[in-house]
Design a protein around this motif. Sequence first.
Motif, PDB file in Angstrom:
ATOM      1  N   ILE A   1      40.919  95.457 -70.909  1.00  0.00           N
ATOM      2  CA  ILE A   1      41.192  93.826 -71.289  1.00  0.00           C
ATOM      3  C   ILE A   1      41.164  92.538 -70.715  1.00  0.00           C
ATOM      4  CG2 ILE A   1      43.325  92.444 -71.605  1.00  0.00           C
ATOM      5  CD1 ILE A   1      44.332  94.893 -73.525  1.00  0.00           C
ATOM      6  N   PRO A   2      41.337  92.447 -69.319  1.00  0.00           N
ATOM      7  CA  PRO A   2      40.506  91.228 -68.965  1.00  0.00           C
ATOM      8  C   PRO A   2      39.710  90.803 -68.054  1.00  0.00           C
ATOM      9  CG  PRO A   2      42.053  92.313 -67.667  1.00  0.00           C
ATOM     10  CD  PRO A   2      42.125  93.351 -68.142  1.00  0.00           C
ATOM     11  N   VAL A   3      38.580  91.889 -68.581  1.00  0.00           N
ATOM     12  CA  VAL A   3      37.008  91.832 -69.066  1.00  0.00           C
ATOM     13  C   VAL A   3      36.595  91.197 -70.204  1.00  0.00           C
ATOM     14  CG1 VAL A   3      34.582  92.927 -68.976  1.00  0.00           C
ATOM     15  CG2 VAL A   3      36.793  93.982 -66.877  1.00  0.00           C
ATOM     16  N   LYS A   4      37.499  91.892 -71.082  1.00  0.00           N
ATOM     17  CA  LYS A   4      37.299  91.382 -72.915  1.00  0.00           C
ATOM     18  C   LYS A   4      37.840  89.615 -72.394  1.00  0.00           C
ATOM     19  CE  LYS A   4      36.939  95.545 -74.709  1.00  0.00           C
ATOM     20  NZ  LYS A   4      37.100  96.701 -76.390  1.00  0.00           N
ATOM     21  N   ALA A   5      38.923  89.403 -72.251  1.00  0.00           N
ATOM     22  CA  ALA A   5      39.157  88.609 -72.423  1.00  0.00           C
ATOM     23  C   ALA A   5      38.682  86.592 -71.328  1.00  0.00           C
ATOM     24  CB  ALA A   5      40.997  88.011 -71.178  1.00  0.00           C
ATOM     25  N   PHE A   6      38.173  87.584 -70.730  1.00  0.00           N
ATOM     26  CA  PHE A   6      36.870  87.136 -69.799  1.00  0.00           C
ATOM     27  C   PHE A   6      36.347  86.344 -70.697  1.00  0.00           C
ATOM     28  CE2 PHE A   6      33.873  85.535 -66.541  1.00  0.00           C
ATOM     29  CZ  PHE A   6      34.945  84.101 -65.832  1.00  0.00           C
ATOM     30  N   SER A   7      34.981  87.234 -71.218  1.00  0.00           N
ATOM     31  CA  SER A   7      34.123  87.208 -72.418  1.00  0.00           C
ATOM     32  C   SER A   7      34.380  86.222 -73.237  1.00  0.00           C
ATOM     33  CB  SER A   7      33.518  88.482 -72.225  1.00  0.00           C
ATOM     34  OG  SER A   7      34.125  89.766 -73.365  1.00  0.00           O
ATOM     35  N   MET A   8      35.704  87.000 -74.191  1.00  0.00           N
ATOM     36  CA  MET A   8      35.516  86.086 -75.177  1.00  0.00           C
ATOM     37  C   MET A   8      35.873  84.754 -75.445  1.00  0.00           C
ATOM     38  SD  MET A   8      39.131  87.393 -77.620  1.00  0.00           S
ATOM     39  CE  MET A   8      38.782  88.491 -77.914  1.00  0.00           C
TER      40      MET A   8
ATOM     41  N   VAL B   1      47.091  87.375 -79.141  1.00  0.00           N
ATOM     42  CA  VAL B   1      46.758  86.299 -78.477  1.00  0.00           C
ATOM     43  C   VAL B   1      45.684  86.473 -77.071  1.00  0.00           C
ATOM     44  CG1 VAL B   1      48.128  86.579 -75.941  1.00  0.00           C
ATOM     45  CG2 VAL B   1      49.371  87.744 -77.692  1.00  0.00           C
ATOM     46  N   LEU B   2      45.094  86.835 -76.898  1.00  0.00           N
ATOM     47  CA  LEU B   2      43.578  86.902 -76.230  1.00  0.00           C
ATOM     48  C   LEU B   2      42.568  85.389 -77.437  1.00  0.00           C
ATOM     49  CD1 LEU B   2      42.666  89.755 -74.578  1.00  0.00           C
ATOM     50  CD2 LEU B   2      43.908  87.870 -73.749  1.00  0.00           C
ATOM     51  N   ILE B   3      43.102  86.143 -78.701  1.00  0.00           N
ATOM     52  CA  ILE B   3      41.769  85.290 -80.013  1.00  0.00           C
ATOM     53  C   ILE B   3      43.218  83.867 -79.843  1.00  0.00           C
ATOM     54  CG2 ILE B   3      41.616  84.728 -81.920  1.00  0.00           C
ATOM     55  CD1 ILE B   3      41.266  87.973 -82.103  1.00  0.00           C
ATOM     56  N   GLY B   4      43.748  84.116 -79.845  1.00  0.00           N
ATOM     57  CA  GLY B   4      45.144  82.249 -80.291  1.00  0.00           C
ATOM     58  C   GLY B   4      44.456  81.613 -78.793  1.00  0.00           C
ATOM     59  N   VAL B   5      44.719  82.252 -77.457  1.00  0.00           N
ATOM     60  CA  VAL B   5      44.221  81.210 -76.780  1.00  0.00           C
ATOM     61  C   VAL B   5      42.678  81.135 -76.344  1.00  0.00           C
ATOM     62  CG1 VAL B   5      44.104  81.848 -73.612  1.00  0.00           C
ATOM     63  CG2 VAL B   5      45.882  82.342 -74.906  1.00  0.00           C
ATOM     64  N   SER B   6      42.037  81.710 -76.645  1.00  0.00           N
ATOM     65  CA  SER B   6      40.453  80.768 -77.197  1.00  0.00           C
ATOM     66  C   SER B   6      40.223  79.943 -78.011  1.00  0.00           C
ATOM     67  CB  SER B   6      39.305  82.197 -76.892  1.00  0.00           C
ATOM     68  OG  SER B   6      39.420  83.786 -75.742  1.00  0.00           O
ATOM     69  N   ASN B   7      40.800  80.542 -79.097  1.00  0.00           N
ATOM     70  CA  ASN B   7      40.443  79.132 -79.704  1.00  0.00           C
ATOM     71  C   ASN B   7      41.427  77.856 -79.542  1.00  0.00           C
ATOM     72  OD1 ASN B   7      39.000  80.646 -82.412  1.00  0.00           O
ATOM     73  ND2 ASN B   7      40.977  81.938 -83.238  1.00  0.00           N
TER      74      ASN B   7
ATOM     75  N   VAL C   1      32.202  82.936 -75.236  1.00  0.00           N
ATOM     76  CA  VAL C   1      31.811  83.120 -76.161  1.00  0.00           C
ATOM     77  C   VAL C   1      32.423  81.932 -77.275  1.00  0.00           C
ATOM     78  CG1 VAL C   1      30.868  84.138 -77.956  1.00  0.00           C
ATOM     79  CG2 VAL C   1      30.926  85.475 -75.632  1.00  0.00           C
ATOM     80  N   VAL C   2      33.677  82.479 -77.771  1.00  0.00           N
ATOM     81  CA  VAL C   2      34.545  81.467 -77.837  1.00  0.00           C
ATOM     82  C   VAL C   2      35.082  80.240 -77.800  1.00  0.00           C
ATOM     83  CG1 VAL C   2      36.452  81.703 -80.219  1.00  0.00           C
ATOM     84  CG2 VAL C   2      35.414  83.261 -79.521  1.00  0.00           C
ATOM     85  N   GLY C   3      35.722  80.208 -77.006  1.00  0.00           N
ATOM     86  CA  GLY C   3      36.464  78.942 -75.945  1.00  0.00           C
ATOM     87  C   GLY C   3      35.664  77.760 -75.435  1.00  0.00           C
ATOM     88  N   ILE C   4      34.524  78.168 -74.831  1.00  0.00           N
ATOM     89  CA  ILE C   4      33.082  77.958 -74.378  1.00  0.00           C
ATOM     90  C   ILE C   4      32.427  76.828 -74.585  1.00  0.00           C
ATOM     91  CG2 ILE C   4      32.238  77.591 -71.693  1.00  0.00           C
ATOM     92  CD1 ILE C   4      34.491  78.470 -70.525  1.00  0.00           C
ATOM     93  N   LEU C   5      31.614  78.249 -75.356  1.00  0.00           N
ATOM     94  CA  LEU C   5      30.465  78.507 -75.026  1.00  0.00           C
ATOM     95  C   LEU C   5      29.895  77.288 -77.219  1.00  0.00           C
ATOM     96  CD1 LEU C   5      28.434  81.499 -74.538  1.00  0.00           C
ATOM     97  CD2 LEU C   5      27.728  79.347 -73.482  1.00  0.00           C
ATOM     98  N   ARG C   6      31.329  77.970 -77.738  1.00  0.00           N
ATOM     99  CA  ARG C   6      31.139  77.827 -79.655  1.00  0.00           C
ATOM    100  C   ARG C   6      31.892  75.964 -79.448  1.00  0.00           C
ATOM    101  NH1 ARG C   6      33.552  82.676 -83.006  1.00  0.00           N
ATOM    102  NH2 ARG C   6      31.813  83.712 -82.749  1.00  0.00           N
ATOM    103  N   SER C   7      32.555  75.920 -78.420  1.00  0.00           N
ATOM    104  CA  SER C   7      33.199  74.132 -77.970  1.00  0.00           C
ATOM    105  C   SER C   7      32.430  73.887 -77.896  1.00  0.00           C
ATOM    106  CB  SER C   7      34.787  74.729 -77.380  1.00  0.00           C
ATOM    107  OG  SER C   7      33.939  74.091 -75.677  1.00  0.00           O
ATOM    108  N   GLY C   8      31.861  74.154 -77.065  1.00  0.00           N
ATOM    109  CA  GLY C   8      29.487  73.159 -76.490  1.00  0.00           C
ATOM    110  C   GLY C   8      29.309  73.022 -77.522  1.00  0.00           C
TER     111      GLY C   8
END
Length: 202
Positions: free
Chosen positions: A154-161, A76-82, A164-171
């Motif tokens: 999980i909340p901490v890992k979700a935040f960091s994911m 779920v978290l991978i899907g949200v981040s992507n 890394v995946v959702g914000i930094l890579r998109s930029g």
Amino acid sequence: IVYKRKGAVAAPIKVLFSYSMSDIKRFFQTCLPVILNEVFWSLGMTAYKVAYAKLGTQVIASVNVSQAIEHLFFVVLIGVSNAAAIMLGNKIGEGKLERAQKDAIRLLKIVFFVGIFMGIGLYTLSSTIPKIFSLSPYVYDITSHSLRLLSFLIPVKAFSMMIVVGILRSGGDTRYAMFTETTGVWGIGVPLAFLGVLVFHL
């Protein structure tokens, strides 16, 4: 199908291969840190397994089951981040940087609360899901305990994911994403795992 329907990417072959060396260089400057990041992350996960295996077959069996269950929640978290990476990438591509920043903050809040929800779900099911596997009483106990501990992370890992995946890579900031993730795994996680096993005998 793309060419028949005249889709947006149905460019002539000549155009598709009309890139320059500078385009290739820019492409690899962006993607190489991602590739290295994934390689070092995978090696780090293997290093964790090496550390846990030193505690015996029962412990490594528990780790494998715990991670398999945890990964079900992380889908779920991978899907949200992507999805976030695509949304933010679109806004950055449109030149709407302020909107992208606001959306990034909003998405961080959303994924944190999603992480809390997933953590509660994992904690609630920590004693139930391991029953699916044929585990000895000892392996079942340490697996349930591990899942309860993982649920708080999980909340901490979700935040960091999301970062890394959702914000930094998109930029396009793949280098900093690689630095943070690799440092976390190899600078903190793996050394602590081996210290815990070999020195403190946890």
